[in-house]
Design an enzyme around this catalytic site. Sequence first.
Site, PDB file in Angstrom:
ATOM      1  N   ARG A  70       0.823  -1.215   0.000  1.00 33.06           N
ATOM      2  CA  ARG A  70       0.000   0.000   0.000  1.00 33.06           C
ATOM      3  C   ARG A  70       0.856   1.264   0.000  1.00 33.06           C
ATOM      4  NH1 ARG A  70      -3.945   2.416   4.318  1.00 33.06           N
ATOM      5  NH2 ARG A  70      -5.372   3.575   2.968  1.00 33.06           N
ATOM      6  N   HIS A  74       0.487   4.408  -2.579  1.00 30.65           N
ATOM      7  CA  HIS A  74       0.347   5.806  -2.162  1.00 30.65           C
ATOM      8  C   HIS A  74       1.482   6.660  -2.697  1.00 30.65           C
ATOM      9  CE1 HIS A  74      -2.811   5.861   1.300  1.00 30.65           C
ATOM     10  NE2 HIS A  74      -3.127   4.961   0.394  1.00 30.65           N
ATOM     11  N   ASP A  75       2.699   6.099  -2.708  1.00 29.72           N
ATOM     12  CA  ASP A  75       3.840   6.854  -3.219  1.00 29.72           C
ATOM     13  C   ASP A  75       3.586   7.227  -4.677  1.00 29.72           C
ATOM     14  OD1 ASP A  75       6.312   8.073  -3.348  1.00 29.72           O
ATOM     15  OD2 ASP A  75       7.416   6.218  -3.736  1.00 29.72           O
ATOM     16  N   VAL A  78       0.550   9.807  -5.458  1.00 30.16           N
ATOM     17  CA  VAL A  78       0.716  11.184  -5.003  1.00 30.16           C
ATOM     18  C   VAL A  78       2.041  11.721  -5.533  1.00 30.16           C
ATOM     19  CG1 VAL A  78       0.775  12.703  -3.000  1.00 30.16           C
ATOM     20  CG2 VAL A  78      -0.595  10.613  -2.925  1.00 30.16           C
ATOM     21  N   GLY A  80       3.850  11.003  -8.056  1.00 27.55           N
ATOM     22  CA  GLY A  80       4.779  10.071  -8.695  1.00 27.55           C
ATOM     23  C   GLY A  80       5.577   9.227  -7.711  1.00 27.55           C
ATOM     24  N   SER A  84       8.217  10.315  -1.848  1.00 29.13           N
ATOM     25  CA  SER A  84       7.738  11.425  -1.000  1.00 29.13           C
ATOM     26  C   SER A  84       6.817  10.923   0.111  1.00 29.13           C
ATOM     27  CB  SER A  84       7.040  12.494  -1.839  1.00 29.13           C
ATOM     28  OG  SER A  84       5.938  11.956  -2.520  1.00 29.13           O
ATOM     29  N   GLU A  96       2.308  12.392  12.053  1.00 31.37           N
ATOM     30  CA  GLU A  96       0.917  12.398  12.514  1.00 31.37           C
ATOM     31  C   GLU A  96       0.259  13.742  12.286  1.00 31.37           C
ATOM     32  OE1 GLU A  96      -0.995   9.969  13.704  1.00 31.37           O
ATOM     33  OE2 GLU A  96       0.670   8.629  13.242  1.00 31.37           O
ATOM     34  N   ASN A 102      -7.821   8.876   7.914  1.00 33.12           N
ATOM     35  CA  ASN A 102      -8.113   7.629   7.204  1.00 33.12           C
ATOM     36  C   ASN A 102      -6.982   7.147   6.297  1.00 33.12           C
ATOM     37  OD1 ASN A 102     -10.550   8.120   8.387  1.00 33.12           O
ATOM     38  ND2 ASN A 102     -11.456   8.958   6.536  1.00 33.12           N
ATOM     39  N   THR A 104      -4.051   5.825   7.442  1.00 23.81           N
ATOM     40  CA  THR A 104      -3.751   4.552   8.108  1.00 23.81           C
ATOM     41  C   THR A 104      -2.661   3.686   7.460  1.00 23.81           C
ATOM     42  OG1 THR A 104      -5.561   3.469   6.911  1.00 23.81           O
ATOM     43  CG2 THR A 104      -6.057   4.325   9.114  1.00 23.81           C
ATOM     44  N   HIS A 203      -6.080  -5.622  -3.010  1.00 28.99           N
ATOM     45  CA  HIS A 203      -6.929  -5.835  -1.822  1.00 28.99           C
ATOM     46  C   HIS A 203      -7.167  -7.321  -1.530  1.00 28.99           C
ATOM     47  CE1 HIS A 203      -8.641  -1.459  -2.041  1.00 28.99           C
ATOM     48  NE2 HIS A 203      -7.390  -1.507  -1.658  1.00 28.99           N
ATOM     49  N   THR A 204      -6.395  -8.191  -2.119  1.00 26.65           N
ATOM     50  CA  THR A 204      -6.446  -9.603  -1.766  1.00 26.65           C
ATOM     51  C   THR A 204      -5.644  -9.890  -0.496  1.00 26.65           C
ATOM     52  OG1 THR A 204      -6.007 -11.858  -2.554  1.00 26.65           O
ATOM     53  CG2 THR A 204      -4.477 -10.183  -3.273  1.00 26.65           C
ATOM     54  N   ALA A 255      -3.160 -14.349   1.676  1.00 28.44           N
ATOM     55  CA  ALA A 255      -2.620 -14.965   0.466  1.00 28.44           C
ATOM     56  C   ALA A 255      -2.875 -14.056  -0.730  1.00 28.44           C
ATOM     57  CB  ALA A 255      -3.272 -16.325   0.225  1.00 28.44           C
TER      58      ALA A 255
HETATM   59  C1  HEM Z   1      -8.769   2.249  -6.436  1.00 31.70           C
HETATM   60  C2  HEM Z   1      -8.479   2.901  -5.452  1.00 31.70           C
HETATM   61  C3  HEM Z   1      -8.193   2.395  -4.071  1.00 31.70           C
HETATM   62  C4  HEM Z   1      -8.901   2.720  -2.962  1.00 31.70           C
HETATM   63  C5  HEM Z   1     -10.130   3.604  -2.879  1.00 31.70           C
HETATM   64  C6  HEM Z   1      -8.263   2.056  -1.859  1.00 31.70           C
HETATM   65  C7  HEM Z   1      -8.676   2.173  -0.553  1.00 31.70           C
HETATM   66  C8  HEM Z   1      -8.139   1.484   0.508  1.00 31.70           C
HETATM   67  C9  HEM Z   1      -8.589   1.578   1.868  1.00 31.70           C
HETATM   68  C10 HEM Z   1      -9.699   2.497   2.366  1.00 31.70           C
HETATM   69  C11 HEM Z   1      -7.865   0.711   2.605  1.00 31.70           C
HETATM   70  C12 HEM Z   1      -8.023   0.390   4.102  1.00 31.70           C
HETATM   71  C13 HEM Z   1      -7.395   1.432   4.981  1.00 31.70           C
HETATM   72  C14 HEM Z   1      -7.770   1.180   6.411  1.00 31.70           C
HETATM   73  O1  HEM Z   1      -8.941   1.414   6.755  1.00 31.70           O
HETATM   74  O2  HEM Z   1      -6.912   0.729   7.195  1.00 31.70           O
HETATM   75  C15 HEM Z   1      -6.949   0.050   1.720  1.00 31.70           C
HETATM   76  C16 HEM Z   1      -6.055  -0.897   2.092  1.00 31.70           C
HETATM   77  C17 HEM Z   1      -5.145  -1.482   1.244  1.00 31.70           C
HETATM   78  N1  HEM Z   1      -4.934  -1.157  -0.085  1.00 31.70           N
HETATM   79 FE1  HEM Z   1      -6.086   0.039  -1.212  1.00 31.70          FE
HETATM   80  N2  HEM Z   1      -7.202   1.335  -2.307  1.00 31.70           N
HETATM   81  C18 HEM Z   1      -7.111   1.512  -3.653  1.00 31.70           C
HETATM   82  C19 HEM Z   1      -6.145   0.979  -4.492  1.00 31.70           C
HETATM   83  C20 HEM Z   1      -5.118   0.157  -4.080  1.00 31.70           C
HETATM   84  C21 HEM Z   1      -4.032  -0.289  -4.921  1.00 31.70           C
HETATM   85  C22 HEM Z   1      -3.821   0.132  -6.360  1.00 31.70           C
HETATM   86  C23 HEM Z   1      -3.258  -1.107  -4.167  1.00 31.70           C
HETATM   87  C24 HEM Z   1      -2.003  -1.833  -4.549  1.00 31.70           C
HETATM   88  C25 HEM Z   1      -1.819  -2.374  -5.713  1.00 31.70           C
HETATM   89  C26 HEM Z   1      -3.867  -1.176  -2.860  1.00 31.70           C
HETATM   90  C27 HEM Z   1      -3.408  -1.952  -1.832  1.00 31.70           C
HETATM   91  C28 HEM Z   1      -3.935  -1.955  -0.559  1.00 31.70           C
HETATM   92  C29 HEM Z   1      -3.483  -2.855   0.495  1.00 31.70           C
HETATM   93  C30 HEM Z   1      -2.427  -3.949   0.363  1.00 31.70           C
HETATM   94  C31 HEM Z   1      -4.222  -2.539   1.632  1.00 31.70           C
HETATM   95  C32 HEM Z   1      -4.084  -3.171   3.028  1.00 31.70           C
HETATM   96  C33 HEM Z   1      -3.125  -2.341   3.845  1.00 31.70           C
HETATM   97  C34 HEM Z   1      -2.848  -2.887   5.240  1.00 31.70           C
HETATM   98  O3  HEM Z   1      -3.299  -3.970   5.582  1.00 31.70           O
HETATM   99  O4  HEM Z   1      -2.138  -2.184   5.969  1.00 31.70           O
HETATM  100  N3  HEM Z   1      -4.985  -0.390  -2.835  1.00 31.70           N
HETATM  101  N4  HEM Z   1      -7.126   0.554   0.448  1.00 31.70           N
HETATM  102  C1  LIG Z   2     -12.684   9.477   7.763  1.00 33.14           C
HETATM  103  O1  LIG Z   2     -13.063   9.059   9.065  1.00 33.14           O
HETATM  104  C2  LIG Z   2     -13.956   9.961   9.691  1.00 33.14           C
HETATM  105  C3  LIG Z   2     -14.297   9.400  11.074  1.00 33.14           C
HETATM  106  O2  LIG Z   2     -13.180   8.795  11.643  1.00 33.14           O
HETATM  107  C4  LIG Z   2     -15.237  10.107   8.857  1.00 33.14           C
HETATM  108  O3  LIG Z   2     -16.052  11.082   9.429  1.00 33.14           O
HETATM  109  C5  LIG Z   2     -14.875  10.540   7.434  1.00 33.14           C
HETATM  110  O4  LIG Z   2     -16.033  10.545   6.634  1.00 33.14           O
HETATM  111  C6  LIG Z   2     -13.878   9.605   6.827  1.00 33.14           C
HETATM  112  N1  LIG Z   2     -13.479  10.092   5.511  1.00 33.14           N
HETATM  113  C7  LIG Z   2     -13.356   9.289   4.444  1.00 33.14           C
HETATM  114  C8  LIG Z   2     -12.895   9.949   3.183  1.00 33.14           C
HETATM  115  O5  LIG Z   2     -13.596   8.099   4.458  1.00 33.14           O
END
Ligand code: HEM
Ligand SMILES: *[C@@H]1O[C@H](CO)[C@@H](O)[C@H](O)[C@H]1NC(C)=O
Length: 348
Positions: A70, A74-75, A78, A80, A84, A96, A102, A104, A203-204, A255
Amino acid sequence: MASTFVFFLLSTLSLAFSPPEAEAQSLPPIVNGLSFTFYKSTCPKLESIVRKFLKEQFEKDIGLAAGLLRVHFHDCFVQGCDGSVLLDGSASGPSEKDAPPNLTLRPEAFKAINELRVLIDNACGRVVSCADVVALAARDSVFLSGGPQYRIPLGRRDGRRFATRNATLASLPAPTFNISTILSILSRINLDAADLVALSGGHTIGRSHCSSFSNRIFPSRDPTMNRAFFDHLRFTCPTASSTNTTPLDFRSPNAFDNKYYVDLVNREGLFTSDEDLFMNSKIKSIVQSFAVNQTLFFEKFVFSMVKMGQLGVLTGGKGEIRANCSARNDDKIAIWRAMEKEGDKAVY
Ligand code: HEM
Ligand SMILES: *[C@@H]1O[C@H](CO)[C@@H](O)[C@H](O)[C@H]1NC(C)=O
Ligand SMILES: *[C@@H]1O[C@H](CO)[C@@H](O)[C@H](O)[C@H]1NC(C)=O
Ligand SMILES: *[C@@H]1O[C@H](CO)[C@@H](O)[C@H](O)[C@H]1NC(C)=O
Ligand SMILES: *[C@@H]1O[C@H](CO)[C@@H](O)[C@H](O)[C@H]1NC(C)=O
Ligand SMILES: *[C@@H]1O[C@H](CO)[C@@H](O)[C@H](O)[C@H]1NC(C)=O
């Protein structure tokens, strides 16, 4: 004509440098200044150092793999893939005070990158960028979790600009966004629907906090969500402000496989941004094809990861090679601290 040439170049490259275990992989064009052999003479052990270190770390905490994947996403999204995201004080980095809500990102992931930085410097001197360390760590997180083995081009340089809070919020799609909104964000960086479906397969592995999908379970069930899955999530997240977490792919949380797409087909995707991929009539068929064919998913994932990993990269004499992945080189405090630690070895 030009595309024929690029194709020829790519097939020649992959013939010449593919490790024997890798299957023939179709890759996007490689950006000028990056290459598969970038550190071949300056840091030949780079890839084995990263793999060995991460293998040991994942035996203790497999969640770190998700954290590292992840961070690379993000890198790259945002401003490129310039490292950063790692800067202390960057909106999506470890600081912080500036972090938007969000985001995280796991602190363990930043720690692991800094530990790798030290191991690599000790072996090769300061020749490898933090942005490349992040890209390699993400690549190995996929492979060591059971995903495809693949090669990535290297040679990224570290950026000197912080990502601002506003740039971060504008560049990262929110989990509450629908697919048309996300596609319009992606089109600004030349990613398309095929990339979105494949990359969402990240997200697997990993987890989410309740706040990231509370829009789908409060005040009531999003009608596109499976009812039993909803009951399960409401049990995990008794209130919208719960700080609990749940796996992104409950079928096989750690997995790297195609089960995420099986979840979507069964309406057990966690975020709006996930489930909407299956609700969108134009791209639903891609989701279905990945749900029934993991080989196909792996191929497309590799293609789109290599594409994402080259977004807005700095190459050649641009940027710098950071001494400390959390700080720019001219950050006086970081320089003093690095000198105390490394004495004569420090080169700026
Ligand atoms: C399409 C747009 C995407 C959205 C809206 C999105 C959103 C999110 C959100 C909301 C989380 C959970 C954060 C939390 O509540 O702790 C998450 C976790 C994660 N995302 Fe995405 N994501 C996107 C694309 C990606 C991409 C492109 C990758 C990598 C190829 C990715 C990999 C991950 C991984 C591995 C996690 C788990 C992180 C952890 O367990 O610490 N995501 N994502
Ligand atoms: C981020 O979390 C706060 C509450 O912790 C919530 O009010 C807000 O809607 C969330 N924003 C997004 C983009 O999910
Ligand atoms: C950031 O965005 C907000 C809301 O869009 C705006 O009010 C603010 O002026 C922006 N800040 C900077 C530094 O651009
Ligand atoms: C997606 O969300 C945007 C912004 O909220 C909205 O304007 C649009 O109508 C939505 N599109 C679909 C297909 O639901
Ligand atoms: C799965 O996808 C791979 C890669 O594209 C393809 O070669 C294979 O024929 C597909 N398998 C099935 C059963 O369709
Ligand atoms: C790296 O930089 C961060 C942020 O400025 C600082 O907190 C940390 O102590 C530095 N680490 C070293 C080893 O200098």
